[in-house]
Enzyme design. Structure first.
Site, PDB file in Angstrom:
ATOM      1  N   TYR A  20      18.021-108.801  36.604  1.00  0.00           N
ATOM      2  CA  TYR A  20      19.157-107.948  36.937  1.00  0.00           C
ATOM      3  C   TYR A  20      19.963-108.451  38.135  1.00  0.00           C
ATOM      4  CZ  TYR A  20      16.460-104.804  33.955  1.00  0.00           C
ATOM      5  OH  TYR A  20      15.757-104.256  32.911  1.00  0.00           O
ATOM      6  N   HIS A 178      16.674 -73.427  26.088  1.00  0.00           N
ATOM      7  CA  HIS A 178      15.267 -73.479  25.660  1.00  0.00           C
ATOM      8  C   HIS A 178      15.149 -74.169  24.296  1.00  0.00           C
ATOM      9  CE1 HIS A 178      14.506 -70.645  28.925  1.00  0.00           C
ATOM     10  NE2 HIS A 178      15.515 -69.933  28.461  1.00  0.00           N
ATOM     11  N   SER A 302      17.395-102.550  16.761  1.00  0.00           N
ATOM     12  CA  SER A 302      15.958-102.628  16.545  1.00  0.00           C
ATOM     13  C   SER A 302      15.647-103.987  15.952  1.00  0.00           C
ATOM     14  CB  SER A 302      15.510-101.520  15.587  1.00  0.00           C
ATOM     15  OG  SER A 302      14.214-101.779  15.092  1.00  0.00           O
ATOM     16  N   ASN A 310      20.129 -98.289  19.467  1.00  0.00           N
ATOM     17  CA  ASN A 310      19.322 -97.496  20.387  1.00  0.00           C
ATOM     18  C   ASN A 310      20.106 -97.151  21.665  1.00  0.00           C
ATOM     19  OD1 ASN A 310      17.132 -97.697  18.632  1.00  0.00           O
ATOM     20  ND2 ASN A 310      16.380 -99.568  19.596  1.00  0.00           N
TER      21      ASN A 310
END
Length: 469
Positions: A20, A178, A302, A310
């Site tokens: 990075y 919830h 993937s 993703n």
């Protein structure tokens, strides 16, 4: 197995200096070990200039303008050669700040070669303990890193998030409390909530105080008074610290107490936690189909499932925010502690500041790239709204309550009646309209409620986005 430790060039152990590095490289100019030595040199140079300009020590002349320029140029041109020279000196001194002092004394002798000026070198590090130089250096380094690197990244992300919230201001969204279908809102309003929360923390970070001190071995000015008892050392200290662009701390032990650092790191950590909340919310919206990810040219989602894209930017950001916060939390906790007048726990701890901010910056970069790769899918949001007409039980029973409070007959037990209609089962538009028309509502209320849909039941959500302006 062959060792990689001797590879040329050296292989980075940590991810920030390896994989990075391009994202966090700007922090090197502020929070690396060479940056610390450059800032120490800066503080020592400015202390020498300050002492001579105010003629604190009787009989010591002022530096000329050319000498001041030359000394400051030592800082401006500090680079690889100076880094190596100072490292070689430190191997002999076994003391990092002393190496800076010797390095600068050698430069001063080149700038003022006259025999009569040899004594000027003794004003380098005059009456200073190492922490006098270190605390000011770290304050300036952190201030620069935050103001020049972290804040611009945070502001850029906030601008993008604000624009996104404004663009989606009117797009209705089925809320989930919830994990269950709840009162509709708009996607713009939900993003605006996160933007507003992040803005408050950015404002706190931008307004942080950066404290500094220069008052000797135990904060008493003991050596200062012993050397020059007639000088106003508190004023000399205050004007010097403030001249560096810092806030003067008048009461310390040997160390500046670092409370300001703990406050700053707590604010950055809180920003990180809110950003983490954004990541998990957006990740969930992606999983629900409310956002489509724009597939980049040549990217792979993937390794085995070709259809996948993703949400890696948000997942990467989550991980880096967690690492950043672990470090920020331990910095904030540890730095405010010191045994009696001094221990060295802060010395090692502060060398992790760059890593803590580096992981936060890496997360900011990932979130910004992740948001830039999203397209809203209003059709998916609309489909979920249309499949959950039971959420309109709330406005129906609320209208009935208001009418009942006004004395309109037949409005008793509205909550219980709507609960019986909606709880544990799905209803459609026809079910709800039939129910509403059988309640005996006043005609104008009946028509207003019967015309309502989940997509139109968003209250003031669109207008609330305007608070971001």
């Amino acid at each position: 197995m062959q060792s990689l430790a001797a590879a040329t060039p050296p292989i980075a152990l940590g991810a920030l200096d390896g994989r990075y590095r391009p994202v966090v490289a700007p922090l090197v100019d502020h929070l690396s070990e060479p940056a610390l030595n450059r800032m120490r040199t800066h503080v020592e140079v400015e202390w020498l200039i300050h002492l001579t300009e105010r003629q604190v020590v009787p009989g010591v002349r002022r530096l000329t303008d050319d000498e001041v320029t030359a000394l400051r140029e030592v800082v401006q041109t500090f680079g690889p050669d100076e880094i190596d020279e100072m490292a070689a000196t430190e191997k002999v001194t076994q003391h990092d700040v002393k190496a800076v002092e010797y390095f600068l004394k050698a430069r001063l002798r080149q700038i003022t070669p006259a025999e009569a000026d040899r004594g000027l070198a003794e004003l380098i590090h005059f009456c200073c303990t190492s922490e006098d130089v270190n605390n000011l250096s770290y304050a300036l380094m952190v201030k620069g890193a935050v103001e020049q690197v972290w804040l611009p990244r945070a502001e850029s992300l906030l601008a993008a998030l604000t624009t996104m919230a404004q663009d989606l201001r009117d797009v209705p969204l089925l809320a989930h409390t919830h994990g269950q279908p709840a009162t509709p809102t708009t996607m713009g309003k939900e993003l605006a909530v996160l933007a507003h929360r992040l803005r408050r923390q950015v404002t706190r970070v931008a307004g942080a105080e950066h404290l500094g001190k220069i008052n000797g071995a135990t904060g008493t000015y003991g050596a200062h008074l012993a050397a020059v008892p007639e000088a106003d050392w508190q004023d000399i200290s205050r004007t010097f610290v403030e001249g560096l662009g810092l806030t003067w701390n008048p009461l310390t032990t040997q160390i500046e107490s670092h409370d300001w650092q703990a406050e700053l790191y707590a604010d950055v950590a809180r920003f990180n936690r809110i950003l983490h909340n954004l990541c998990t919310d957006v990740w969930t919206y992606i999983s629900m189909g409310y956002f489509a990810q724009v597939r980049g040219q040549g990217t792979v989602g993937s390794s085995t499932m070709p259809h996948k894209v993703n949400p890696i930017r948000f997942e990467n950001a989550e991980a880096n925010l967690e690492v950043s916060n672990a470090l920020l939390d331990v910095l904030a906790t540890t730095l405010v502690q010191s045994r009696l007048q001094r221990d060295l726990t802060d010395s090692s701890m502060q060398r992790n500041i760059g890593t803590a901010l580096g992981h936060s910056i890496l997360a900011l970069d990932n979130v910004a790239r992740g948001l830039a790769g999203l397209d809203a899918v209003p059709e998916a949001m609309a489909a979920d709204l249309d499949a959950n007409w039971e959420v309109l039980g709330e406005p129906v029973q609320s209208a009935m309550r208001a009418l009942g409070a006004q004395g309109v007959p037949g409005m008793d037990e509205p909550y219980e009646r709507l609960k019986e209609l909606t709880r544990g089962r799905r209803i459609g538009q026809e079910d709800l309209v039939t129910f509403v028309r059988g309640l005996g509502l006043p005609p104008e209320v009946e028509e207003r409620i019967a015309a309502m849909t989940p997509a139109t039941y968003v209250g003031l959500a669109p207008e609330l986005v305007d608070h971001l302006r």
